[in-house]
Structure formats: structure tokens, C-alpha cells
Scaffold this motif. Structure first.
Motif, mmCIF file in Angstrom:
data_model
loop_
_atom_site.group_PDB
_atom_site.id
_atom_site.type_symbol
_atom_site.label_atom_id
_atom_site.label_comp_id
_atom_site.label_asym_id
_atom_site.label_seq_id
_atom_site.Cartn_x
_atom_site.Cartn_y
_atom_site.Cartn_z
ATOM 1 N N ARG B 206 0.866 -1.109 0.153
ATOM 2 C CA ARG B 206 -0.051 0.035 -0.030
ATOM 3 C C ARG B 206 0.859 1.205 -0.091
ATOM 4 O O ARG B 206 0.465 2.246 -0.515
ATOM 5 C CB ARG B 206 -0.944 -0.033 1.206
ATOM 6 C CG ARG B 206 -2.096 1.197 0.906
ATOM 7 C CD ARG B 206 -2.870 1.181 2.236
ATOM 8 N NE ARG B 206 -3.775 0.028 2.544
ATOM 9 C CZ ARG B 206 -4.909 -0.184 1.928
ATOM 10 N NH1 ARG B 206 -5.208 0.933 1.222
ATOM 11 N NH2 ARG B 206 -5.804 -1.076 2.373
ATOM 12 N N SER B 210 -0.018 4.191 -5.365
ATOM 13 C CA SER B 210 -0.830 4.196 -6.674
ATOM 14 C C SER B 210 -0.254 3.115 -7.582
ATOM 15 O O SER B 210 0.776 2.813 -7.500
ATOM 16 C CB SER B 210 -0.830 5.585 -7.251
ATOM 17 O OG SER B 210 0.199 5.736 -8.151
ATOM 18 N N ALA B 233 -3.120 -5.893 0.123
ATOM 19 C CA ALA B 233 -3.525 -4.307 0.252
ATOM 20 C C ALA B 233 -3.502 -3.413 -1.074
ATOM 21 O O ALA B 233 -4.415 -2.778 -1.346
ATOM 22 C CB ALA B 233 -2.678 -3.406 1.485
ATOM 23 N N ASP B 236 -6.014 -5.002 -3.244
ATOM 24 C CA ASP B 236 -7.502 -4.383 -2.905
ATOM 25 C C ASP B 236 -7.542 -2.966 -3.186
ATOM 26 O O ASP B 236 -8.595 -2.516 -3.513
ATOM 27 C CB ASP B 236 -7.480 -4.632 -1.375
ATOM 28 C CG ASP B 236 -8.196 -5.868 -0.948
ATOM 29 O OD1 ASP B 236 -8.425 -6.781 -2.099
ATOM 30 O OD2 ASP B 236 -7.955 -6.308 0.065
ATOM 31 N N ALA B 237 -6.544 -2.252 -3.337
ATOM 32 C CA ALA B 237 -6.720 -0.779 -3.563
ATOM 33 C C ALA B 237 -6.675 -0.436 -5.089
ATOM 34 O O ALA B 237 -6.623 0.579 -5.393
ATOM 35 C CB ALA B 237 -5.254 -0.080 -3.057
ATOM 36 N N TYR B 239 -4.085 -1.216 -7.284
ATOM 37 C CA TYR B 239 -3.168 -0.581 -8.004
ATOM 38 C C TYR B 239 -2.489 -1.653 -8.945
ATOM 39 O O TYR B 239 -1.763 -1.333 -10.075
ATOM 40 C CB TYR B 239 -1.819 -0.641 -6.823
ATOM 41 C CG TYR B 239 -2.009 0.453 -5.615
ATOM 42 C CD1 TYR B 239 -3.081 1.191 -5.758
ATOM 43 C CD2 TYR B 239 -1.218 0.259 -4.650
ATOM 44 C CE1 TYR B 239 -3.284 2.131 -4.707
ATOM 45 C CE2 TYR B 239 -1.516 1.311 -3.750
ATOM 46 C CZ TYR B 239 -2.315 2.104 -3.542
ATOM 47 O OH TYR B 239 -2.534 2.807 -2.546
#
Lengths: 249, 314
Positions: B206, B210, B233, B236-237, B239
């Protein structure tokens, strides 16, 4: 169309379990229990299908101790219409669970069964596939997209190196991967509503299913510990250590 | 005892993890007179069968060649395995998306338990496997007559790909189930090594901030000939794609060198990489749990440290 969603009560995702000192298992006394995260995704998907008018009824099912009723209530707060607890204090392996679910599927006649791809306690990743085999149904595991139309279900699957799409005739089994959806937060009004939904309790024997375990757990141990290394001040030291000490580059 | 290994392949070549599975099979059938056979179910997969026949320790290769095996549909491949299962004492497949998809169907039809993701063979009926995201290791003994097993590749050395001279035998193919059809496949095209088999892995978390920022890791991966991975993470984000995910619910890797960049080190991530030989962590938080498993840590801003590291590597 009726959808069956089996769920499991497991040690919460954020709890770091401890191995019992006598090596008989992990200590789950007084730790937070929750619904297996992949099963939440399964219920969310079933609920979205119902909201989209493709599904008329969602039945949540679980096997386990009396307290697993709470897991079913959570499931009904997400969107299940009713719950079935197959109550047993004994450990049931995935094969046993699959046999229980097969008996329930024979009774309930769902067109679709959506399960989590694996439970985060025993990490087996078996139940959905076993159930599909016992029922003689097709399966799509590790789903990241589910489209239900024209009497079939088209599923995009997460596989090594990318995605794969398969189309299954109904009835069928789908198991969920992480990116299928993001489960909704359960709201208080829905929790209150869930308390009024029907919850049936039966025993594995009522279904005529033998759930005797096939595996004997001889020992549960801590994994080999990795000791913390050192912090290096700069990249020059790091590269030098990697070259001369670790000899990995 | 004769053990059967289910080959994972793309009809052109054998996937490397099959070789690790052969080693596990050899250990399961380690008494005198034991053999290891390999089943190749595919379409136009003759080259794969020949490759499997050369694997050290394999004495026979069964080939089921039919159009409906082309895409590894679980319904068809599982039926084919059942058709040849006969007197095998052990049936093993890699614990990959391929093996995990197919093998539980076989176990259920044989009415036996499956032993998932074994990392060690203690005896022909006793195995070790991680549970709770690798936070505990269970030793389990099977009471079933046939042991159906998926094998975690990182737990076993690869069998030699050359030196064997197994007999290749065609077997009759089961019929198409007709209940599932293959629609399509979108595989990421990459010149980098495959994540699970790579000697060096560079992963971002994370902390990358980005998807665009993952580009900063590319020169490092290029320089080291590394595969690229990510924490859950970061996946999930949004990226990076999910198949980059290293951890309990993603890929399990054990490279010689694992470089964790901007990864805090949640237990689910550690479960996927803590068997790496050497771990390097780059994180601005000196208290990040990743440092508790890292051999070498650098506390600092990854956007400065990573380019500096690329420079230093020359």
C-alpha cells in the motif's frame, strides 16, 4: 431461483492465533469469531443477484456449534432469507461438510450454490469442488465475476497468470475470490430484521450423513520462526551485504 | 506403492511446479518397488508427455489426448483421473489454481479426504501442512486407502527435468461432461519470470500509493531479473492485478531474494513469503512488522531508496 450459500464461523481475520503448548491444536478459547471473509463475499453476491431480480430466495447454511447461529444471523442481515444450522460439536472435514450440503441441496433443490473458495482457518480450499462432484454439477472456482442469464452462469475466474472465463449449465457451483465484490456493512435495522427471519436447526444424523473425520491430527506446531535481521543505513551497505554476506545477487 | 502425479501444462510444455510435485510423490512412495506415474490430460499434448517422460524418477506417463481436455476444465480432467485412478496409493497435483480446482472433485468421488497444500512428507500416510495462514503447522495422518494430495511447490525441490526415460502410454479418454464450456482466457503478457518460480521477487504494498507508482519498481525488477508481486492491500486498492498477490489467499513464494517495498507485513502477507531465503524490507515506518522477518531492512522513503538501489546495482 433459489440460491444456497454455505457459510463458516472461523477465528476472525485479524486475530493472530496461538498454538497450544501441548501441540493439540490452536487456542480458540475467548478469541473473536466471525464469518469466513470469502463466505461474506458469497452472500453479498447472492444478495446482489436477488436485488437484480435474478434470484428469489437465499438460504444460508452452516455446520457447527450452537454459536454458529450468530454467523447465520449475520448472513441474514446481509441478505439471506432464512438459515439452516446443521448442529454438531464435532470437527467436520470438508468431505463431511460437502456430504451434509449435498443432502441439503437434494432437499432444497437450489439452482446455484455459492461458497467461499476457502476457509481461513484450515485453508483447505475443497468444499465447493467436493460438493460439485458429489452432486454431479459443474463448477467455477475462484470467481471474480458472475453473470446469471439464459439458464446458465458465466463466470470469470482468477487463475495463475490472469483470468479465465467458463460457462456452466445450471444447477452449478461457484466459489468466490476476493475481488468478486466488496461486502456491504451490516446495518442495525438489518440486524434487527435478521432476528425475525426463520432459522432451522438439524443434526447431521437427521440427514443420514456420516461425517466421521478421515484425517487424524497428530500434532499442531508453531512454524519455524524467522529471526529479525539487521537494519542497514544505506543502499550501498545493502547491496554489499546482498553480494558478499547473503550471496543472493 | 505407485503414486500418480497430475501434470499441469498448457498443451505445449510442462509447468515447473509439476517437477516439485514429482519429488513429493517420490517421497510418498519411498519404499522399494515403488513407482511414480504421471498423467497428462490435454489436447495435442504429445510434447508435454515426452517432456514428462524425461523427468527423473518417473517410470510411466499416461496420456489422455482429446479436444475437451484442451482448457483443463475440472469436470473433464477429474473424470479422467478417476478413470485411471485404479490401484494408485497416492494421487498428487500441484497446489496451484489448476490443481486446487480439480483434485477435490477426485477425492470426493473416491470418498476420501484431500490433504491440501502439503509442505512435507513424514511417511506414506503422514503429512505436514500449514493452517491459519501458516501461523501453525499441522501434522495429519490419513486413514483413507488412497491419499489425495495437493503439493505446495515451495516445500519440495524440483525433480530433475532430464535423465528419466519413462514409457509413454496412451489411455482412452473419458467423454466430455457437456456441463461446462471454456469461453476465454486473458493472461497477462510479461517478459518477467513467473511469480511462483522466480529466483528474485520485488513486491510492492500500500505504501506504493498508486498503481502508477509501481513503475518505480520496474527498473529494479529489470536489473535483478525479478518477478513482480504485491501485497493484498495493494491489490485491494486496485494498484495491480490480483494474480500479483503474495499471501495466504494469493501466491506462496519462496525465492532466494524477496524485496518488500512499502509493505507493512500483515500476517496474511508473511504467510506467502516468509520461507524466502533472504528478505529485504524497505519501509518508512521503523516499527513495521515486515522488519521482524527481514534479514536486511532500510528505513526510508521508498521513492528515494528504490532509485538509489537501482543506481547502486549499476
Amino acid at each position: 431461483m433459489k440460491v444456497l450459500v454455505p457459510v463458516k464461523r472461523v477465528v476472525d481475520y485479524n486475530v493472530k492465533v496461538r498454538v497450544k503448548s501441548d501441540g493439540s491444536g490452536v487456542d480458540i478459547a475467548n478469541v473473536k469469531m466471525s464469518m469466513n471473509p470469502f463466505d461474506e463475499i458469497a452472500l453479498e453476491e447472492a444478495t446482489r443477484l436477488k436485488e437484480g431480480g435474478k434470484v428469489t430466495e437465499i438460504v444460508a447454511v452452516t455446520c457447527g456449534v450452537t454459536q454458529a447461529q450468530e454467523t447465520l444471523r449475520t448472513g441474514m442481515a446481509i441478505g439471506a432469507d432464512r438459515g439452516i444450522l446443521v448442529e454438531t460439536g464435532a470437527e467436520i472435514e470438508p468431505l463431511g461438510v460437502a456430504k451434509v450440503l449435498k443432502a441439503l441441496a437434494d432437499k432444497e433443490q437450489p439452482q446455484l450454490i455459492i461458497l467461499g473458495k476457502q476457509a481461513i482457518d484450515d485453508d483447505s480450499n475443497q468444499t465447493g469442488q467436493m460438493l460439485a462432484a458429489l452432486l454431479g454439477w459443474p463448477q467455477a472456482t475462484f470467481a471474480s465475476k458472475v453473470v446469471l442469464e439464459d439458464g446458465k452462469v458465466t463466470v470469470t475466474r482468477e487463475v495463475d497468470g490472469g483470468l479465465e472465463t467458463v460457462a456452466l449449465s445450471l444447477p452449478a457451483i461457484v466459489t468466490t475470490d476476493l475481488r468478486l465484490n466488496e461486502p456491504r456493512y451490516v446495518t442495525l435495522p438489518n440486524i434487527m430484521k435478521a432476528k425475525k427471519k426463520p432459522l432451522e436447526t438439524i443434526k447431521p444424523e437427521d440427514l443420514g450423513v456420516d461425517v466421521t473425520p478421515r484425517l487424524k491430527t497428530l500434532k499442531v506446531a508453531e512454524p519455524a520462526k524467522r529471526s529479525a535481521g539487521i537494519k542497514v543505513p544505506d543502499v550501498a551497505t545493502l547491496v554489499q551485504k546482498l553480494r558478499t554476506e547473503a550471496k543472493v545477487i | 506403492m505407485v503414486a500418480l502425479v497430475i501434470a499441469e501444462h498448457d498443451n505445449a510444455s510442462l509447468k515447473a511446479v509439476t517437477l516439485n510435485t514429482v519429488t513429493a510423490a517420490s517421497q510418498c512412495a519411498a519404499v522399494s518397488g515403488s513407482e511414480v506415474h504421471v498423467l497428462v490430460a490435454g489436447s495435442g499434448c504429445g510434447a508435454v508427455a515426452e517432456q514428462a517422460a524425461k523427468v527423473a524418477g518417473v517410470s510411466k506417463v499416461l496420456v489422455a489426448d482429446a479436444p475437451h481436455f484442451a482448457d483443463g476444465l475440472a469436470e473433464n480432467v477429474a473424470e479422467q483421473i478417476l478413470a485411471v485412478a485404479g490401484s494408485y496409493s497416492h494421487i498428487l497435483a500441484p497446489a496451484s489454481a489448476y490443481g486446487k480446482n480439480i483434485l477435490p472433485r477426485v477425492a470426493a468421488k473416491l470418498d476420501v479426504a484431500q490433504i491440501s497444500e502439503i509442505t512435507k512428507v513424514d511417511s506414506p500416510d503422514t503429512f505436514e501442512r500449514p493452517i491459519y495462514a501458516g501461523n501453525a503447522i499441522a501434522t495429519v495422518q490419513s486413514t483413507d486407502s488412497v491419499k489425495v494430495i495437493t503439493v505446495r511447490g515451495t516445500g519440495f525441490d524440483a525433480a530433475a527435468g532430464e535423465g528419466g526415460s519413462a514409457a509413454v502410454e496412451a489411455v482412452s479418454s473419458v467423454a466430455d461432461s457437456g456441463k461446462s464450456t471454456f469461453v476465454g482466457r486473458e493472461l497477462a503478457k510479461s517478459d518477467r519470470p513467473e511469480l511462483t518460480g522466480a529466483k528474485i521477487v520485488v513486491s510492492g504494498g500500500r505504501g506504493m500509493g498508486s498503481g502508477d507508482n509501481f513503475k518505480i519498481l520496474e527498473p529494479l525488477a529489470d536489473k535483478l531479473g525479478a518477478a513482480m508481486g504485491a501485497s493484498r492491500a495493494a491489490v485491494d486498492a486496485g494498484y495491480v492485478p490480483n494474480d500479483w498477490q503474495v499471501g495466504q489467499t494469493g501466491k506462496i513464494v519462496a525465492p532466494t531474494l524477496y524485496i518488500a517495498v512499502g509493505i507493512s507485513g500483515a500476517i496474511q502477507h508473511l504467510a506467502g513469503m516468509k520461507d524466502s531465503k533472504t528478505i529485504v524490507a524497505i519501509n518508512k515506518d521503523p516499527e513495521a512488522p515486515i522488519f521482524s522477518v527481514a534479514d536486511y531492512g532500510i528505513v526510508g522513503d521508498l521513492f528515494e531508496v528504490v532509485p538509489a538501489l537501482v543506481n547502486e546495482l549499476g
